[in-house]
Design a protein around this motif. Structure first.
Motif, PDB file in Angstrom:
ATOM      1  N   ALA A 121       0.811  -1.216   0.000  1.00 44.47           N
ATOM      2  CA  ALA A 121       0.000   0.000   0.000  1.00 44.47           C
ATOM      3  C   ALA A 121       0.839   1.258   0.000  1.00 44.47           C
ATOM      4  N   ALA A 122       2.103   1.144   0.374  1.00 46.67           N
ATOM      5  CA  ALA A 122       2.954   2.330   0.409  1.00 46.67           C
ATOM      6  C   ALA A 122       3.356   2.789  -0.978  1.00 46.67           C
ATOM      7  N   LEU A 123       3.075   1.993  -2.020  1.00 47.12           N
ATOM      8  CA  LEU A 123       3.448   2.387  -3.378  1.00 47.12           C
ATOM      9  C   LEU A 123       2.674   3.618  -3.805  1.00 47.12           C
ATOM     10  N   ASN A 124       3.268   4.387  -4.692  1.00 46.55           N
ATOM     11  CA  ASN A 124       2.565   5.537  -5.230  1.00 46.55           C
ATOM     12  C   ASN A 124       1.435   5.069  -6.125  1.00 46.55           C
ATOM     13  N   SER A 125       0.481   5.971  -6.404  1.00 46.82           N
ATOM     14  CA  SER A 125      -0.713   5.599  -7.155  1.00 46.82           C
ATOM     15  C   SER A 125      -0.393   5.184  -8.577  1.00 46.82           C
ATOM     16  N   HIS A 126       0.640   5.769  -9.174  1.00 48.53           N
ATOM     17  CA  HIS A 126       0.985   5.429 -10.563  1.00 48.53           C
ATOM     18  C   HIS A 126       1.396   3.961 -10.664  1.00 48.53           C
ATOM     19  N   ALA A 127       2.219   3.500  -9.743  1.00 51.12           N
ATOM     20  CA  ALA A 127       2.633   2.102  -9.752  1.00 51.12           C
ATOM     21  C   ALA A 127       1.464   1.183  -9.438  1.00 51.12           C
ATOM     22  N   THR A 128       0.580   1.600  -8.508  1.00 52.44           N
ATOM     23  CA  THR A 128      -0.569   0.780  -8.158  1.00 52.44           C
ATOM     24  C   THR A 128      -1.499   0.601  -9.352  1.00 52.44           C
ATOM     25  N   GLU A 129      -1.693   1.660 -10.144  1.00 56.90           N
ATOM     26  CA  GLU A 129      -2.505   1.544 -11.336  1.00 56.90           C
ATOM     27  C   GLU A 129      -1.919   0.502 -12.284  1.00 56.90           C
ATOM     28  N   THR A 130      -0.586   0.476 -12.400  1.00 56.30           N
ATOM     29  CA  THR A 130       0.071  -0.502 -13.257  1.00 56.30           C
ATOM     30  C   THR A 130      -0.198  -1.915 -12.776  1.00 56.30           C
ATOM     31  N   LEU A 131      -0.125  -2.139 -11.476  1.00 56.27           N
ATOM     32  CA  LEU A 131      -0.356  -3.461 -10.920  1.00 56.27           C
ATOM     33  C   LEU A 131      -1.787  -3.929 -11.134  1.00 56.27           C
ATOM     34  N   ASN A 132      -2.750  -3.014 -11.041  1.00 51.73           N
ATOM     35  CA  ASN A 132      -4.155  -3.370 -11.134  1.00 51.73           C
ATOM     36  C   ASN A 132      -4.649  -3.547 -12.558  1.00 51.73           C
ATOM     37  N   ALA A 133      -3.828  -3.198 -13.566  1.00 53.59           N
ATOM     38  CA  ALA A 133      -4.269  -3.294 -14.946  1.00 53.59           C
ATOM     39  C   ALA A 133      -4.615  -4.737 -15.300  1.00 53.59           C
ATOM     40  N   ILE A 134      -5.781  -4.921 -15.917  1.00 53.09           N
ATOM     41  CA  ILE A 134      -6.247  -6.250 -16.289  1.00 53.09           C
ATOM     42  C   ILE A 134      -5.747  -6.595 -17.685  1.00 53.09           C
ATOM     43  N   ASN A 135      -5.250  -7.826 -17.852  1.00 51.44           N
ATOM     44  CA  ASN A 135      -4.796  -8.317 -19.144  1.00 51.44           C
ATOM     45  C   ASN A 135      -5.492  -9.636 -19.428  1.00 51.44           C
ATOM     46  N   VAL A 136      -6.146  -9.731 -20.583  1.00 52.50           N
ATOM     47  CA  VAL A 136      -6.811 -10.974 -20.973  1.00 52.50           C
ATOM     48  C   VAL A 136      -6.089 -11.670 -22.115  1.00 52.50           C
ATOM     49  N   THR A 137      -5.136 -10.996 -22.753  1.00 44.83           N
ATOM     50  CA  THR A 137      -4.494 -11.535 -23.945  1.00 44.83           C
ATOM     51  C   THR A 137      -3.443 -12.582 -23.608  1.00 44.83           C
ATOM     52  N   ALA A 138      -2.717 -12.410 -22.502  1.00 50.54           N
ATOM     53  CA  ALA A 138      -1.601 -13.294 -22.181  1.00 50.54           C
ATOM     54  C   ALA A 138      -2.040 -14.733 -21.973  1.00 50.54           C
ATOM     55  N   THR A 139      -3.225 -14.940 -21.377  1.00 54.06           N
ATOM     56  CA  THR A 139      -3.687 -16.296 -21.064  1.00 54.06           C
ATOM     57  C   THR A 139      -5.091 -16.594 -21.595  1.00 54.06           C
ATOM     58  N   ARG A 140      -5.702 -15.628 -22.278  1.00 51.49           N
ATOM     59  CA  ARG A 140      -7.103 -15.717 -22.716  1.00 51.49           C
ATOM     60  C   ARG A 140      -8.052 -15.765 -21.530  1.00 51.49           C
ATOM     61  N   THR A 141      -7.575 -15.427 -20.341  1.00 48.98           N
ATOM     62  CA  THR A 141      -8.397 -15.265 -19.147  1.00 48.98           C
ATOM     63  C   THR A 141      -7.966 -13.975 -18.465  1.00 48.98           C
ATOM     64  N   ALA A 142      -8.825 -13.426 -17.619  1.00 47.52           N
ATOM     65  CA  ALA A 142      -8.542 -12.126 -17.002  1.00 47.52           C
ATOM     66  C   ALA A 142      -7.626 -12.278 -15.806  1.00 47.52           C
ATOM     67  N   LEU A 143      -6.466 -11.625 -15.892  1.00 45.47           N
ATOM     68  CA  LEU A 143      -5.526 -11.578 -14.785  1.00 45.47           C
ATOM     69  C   LEU A 143      -5.019 -10.152 -14.648  1.00 45.47           C
ATOM     70  N   THR A 144      -4.705  -9.737 -13.423  1.00 45.37           N
ATOM     71  CA  THR A 144      -4.061  -8.442 -13.254  1.00 45.37           C
ATOM     72  C   THR A 144      -2.617  -8.541 -13.740  1.00 45.37           C
ATOM     73  N   ALA A 145      -2.021  -7.386 -14.027  1.00 44.90           N
ATOM     74  CA  ALA A 145      -0.684  -7.369 -14.610  1.00 44.90           C
ATOM     75  C   ALA A 145       0.336  -8.062 -13.718  1.00 44.90           C
ATOM     76  N   ASP A 146       0.164  -8.007 -12.390  1.00 49.19           N
ATOM     77  CA  ASP A 146       1.127  -8.650 -11.500  1.00 49.19           C
ATOM     78  C   ASP A 146       0.875 -10.143 -11.364  1.00 49.19           C
TER      79      ASP A 146
END
Length: 626
Positions: free
Chosen positions: A34-59
């Motif tokens: 939680a101590a991370l800045n908001s910009h980095a947190t937004e990056t972590l929360n980004a959803i990606n469906v292309t890598a596995t054809r299922t929805a996962l957050t970037a982390d």
């Protein structure tokens, strides 16, 4: 219990995900940092469906991914996909002379035809060339882009040697929204668009139209010194509805038409132009037969058409059509595992003035994937079998393992195989002067080894990847007789690389940086592969100063060779772009951009001109809701 992201809402909205144990991992990790800045947190929360054809957050995903949402697209003030994507980790793009001209893309040093492009889940690109007309895809109709670096043939079949780039068109939002923008800049460039979108909890829609035109500049060095202009008119629409039983239906369409003027080395004083057409239609049905089973049915079609003129006289037409269908099933197994099973069907059809011995081919793919999270480890296994009319069967696979060294540091190792099918030009083209395709060609094959380290700290989010890609049976057109060529499986390539990406906030500046180091080698000759730079750097800085949003982008690229013997080169270069946005009342804003601030004289592909300093101003109307 559904565990796939619906992705029916705008990317800048909160995306509703019905949690599974897999997704819960992301929540835990984000909470622990939680101590991370908001910009980095937004990056972590980004959803990606292309890598596995299922929805996962970037982390969560073990693949190397970059996600660009609608807000980031708009704030970048990019006029096309080249400007938006060039210089991201592992990715470089080059244009043959400005807006509307042919674009080459290099993902991890691979060729343009080794990058799979999806639009709303549908495979795009020309069946004759094997590449996508990036220059004709209107950026103002795009709401989200996902870039996955590394082989993905185990999920998608052919083309995904370097990776996959998926483009999502704009989706509907709750309420009623009317947006419009108009801009003007150097080279008599005009860019206008308007859209309406709306809906409620169950039904949403969007409709957008745009016009882009520019007088351009002379595309080819030491050639016909006229301005080579470009025009693009596009329309897109999207409709989604969720039924009371939980089933959801989605329909989307994108159509772009226009005209492109260009130079040719064959007739240096002649005028050349092409009428272009790009079209994508997609329909999806999503349904969960049970709490642990998500099912998706999808059908779609893409078209790529060009009509070419020389001195206003018709010279050729090329028309390719790709019809597709897929059936995907995602199953929860126990508390932590997800099993994906699916079937893909693709039919390529071609037509036009050129002569081909075959005008249609089918490909059927069966794929399976297993994902599991246990203690501090994550595992992904994938396998696919493709049956193609042209070359028979082909099997590809992937294994990836991740280990959480700590709550903020993960080690990732993976191995994957991929292939690229010969194009219709490679296989069946019939030239009246004797240069013909080769129906006995085998697919290009690759294997990729990757080691990654991903971390979060008070400085932000960072991602370091080392990889080696080996490609066999590369297809090249060889001179088999004087002035007569035929494609052969003759070459081998090895691409060693390092990628580093950083997202953080420093002194109120949002910083996104990426560095790519490559050693792309032709194993037969020991020479560097053509049009590849060994070093690429991009830094984006953005912040708010008073009411204004200010940003700068710095791109640096080392030299490249335009011939296999490495005797002809394009020099390295660096460019700086500035941008500013200022609110004009509640719903209006003024935006300004200066590209190539220092008026740098450079070339991304040897012999093709690039613009000098350019200025672009626009007015944007975007109320929160009507």
């Amino acid at each position: 219990m559904k565990f796939r992201d619906e992705l029916c809402k705008q990317p800048n909205q909160t995306i509703s995900i019905k949690k599974s144990p897999l997704l819960a991992t992301a929540v835990t990790l984000v909470a622990s940092t939680a101590a991370l800045n908001s910009h980095a947190t937004e990056t972590l929360n980004a959803i990606n469906v292309t890598a596995t054809r299922t929805a996962l957050t970037a982390d969560e995903t073990l693949a190397a991914v970059t996600v660009i949402n609608q807000q980031e697209i708009e704030s970048s003030q990019s006029r096309d996909l080249v400007e938006l994507l060039d210089g991201l980790p592992g990715l470089s793009m080059s244009s043959n002379g400005g807006f509307g001209k042919n674009v080459s893309i290099r993902l991890r040093g691979t060729d343009s035809k080794n990058v799979l492009v999806l639009i709303d889940g549908i495979r795009a690109g020309s069946a004759t060339l094997g590449t996508v007309a990036w220059q004709d895809l209107p950026l103002s109709h795009i709401g989200r882009i996902e870039v996955v670096r590394g082989p993905r043939s185990h999920l998608y079949g052919s083309d995904a040697i370097g990776g996959v780039i998926q483009i999502f068109t704009l989706k509907g939002q709750k309420g009623l929204h009317l947006n419009a923008d108009a801009g003007y800049g150097t080279h008599n460039t005009v860019d206008t668009a308007a859209s309406i979108s709306g809906g409620d909890e169950d039904t949403r829609f969007s409709l957008r139209a745009s016009h882009f035109s520019t007088d351009g500049f002379s595309a080819l060095e030491n050639n016909n010194p006229d301005n080579d202009g470009y025009e693009n008119n596009a329309i897109s629409g999207n409709l989604s509805h969720q039924f009371t039983n939980g089933a959801q239906i989605k329909v989307s369409a994108l159509r772009a038409t226009g005209n492109n003027e260009y130079d040719s080395s064959w007739g240096v004083t002649n005028d050349y132009d092409s009428d272009i057409e790009q079209q994508v239609i997609n329909g999806q049905l999503l349904y969960s037969p049970s709490d642990s089973w998500d099912m998706t049915l999808m059908v779609g079609e893409t078209r790529d058409r060009s009509t070419n003129f020389e001195n206003a006289v018709l010279k050729s037409t090329f028309n390719t059509k790709r019809r597709q269908a897929s059936w995907q099933n995602d199953l929860m197994v126990g508390e932590e595992a997800v099993v994906t099973l699916g079937l893909d069907f693709l039919r390529d059809e071609i037509d036009g003035s050129a002569s081909y011995t075959v005008h249609e081919r089918d490909n059927t793919g069966l794929f399976g994937q297993y994902q599991n999270q246990f203690d501090d480890s994550s595992l992904t296994l994938g396998l696919r079998y493709d049956d193609n009319d042209s070359f028979g069967g082909h099997t590809t696979g992937n294994i990836a393992y991740g280990y959480d060294i700590s709550s903020t540091l993960r080690l990732i190792a993976s191995y994957g195989t991929a292939f690229n099918a010969p194009t219709f030009n490679d296989l069946y083209y019939q030239d009246p002067w004797g240069s013909n395709g080769n129906p006995d060609l085998e697919p290009e094959e690759s294997k990729t080894y990757e080691l990654g380290l991903v971390g979060e700290s008070a400085m932000g989010h960072w991602d370091l990847r080392l990889f080696r890609t080996e490609i066999d049976d590369l297809i090249d057109w060889i001179e088999v007789a004087p002035w007569t060529y035929q494609p052969q499986n003759v070459n081998q390539a090895r691409i060693d690389g390092l990628e580093f990406g950083l997202s953080t906030t420093l002194a109120e500046w949002k910083l996104a940086g990426s560095l790519t180091l490559l050693d792309p080698t032709d194993k037969n000759s020991g020479k560097r592969l053509t049009d590849r730079s060994k070093q690429t750097l991009r830094i984006d800085l953005d912040r708010k100063i008073g009411k204004a949003d200010v940003g700068v982008t710095w791109r640096v690229r080392s030299d490249s060779y335009s011939d296999a013997d490495n005797t002809k080169s394009a020099a390295g270069f660096g460019t700086v772009d500035l941008r500013v946005a200022y609110p004009l009342g509640k719903d209006w804003s003024l935006r300004g951009q200066v590209r190539n601030l220092t008026d740098k004289d450079y070339q991304t592909i040897r012999g093709y001109n690039t613009p000098g300093r350019e200025l672009f101003l626009s007015v944007v109307y975007k109320p929160v809701q009507l």
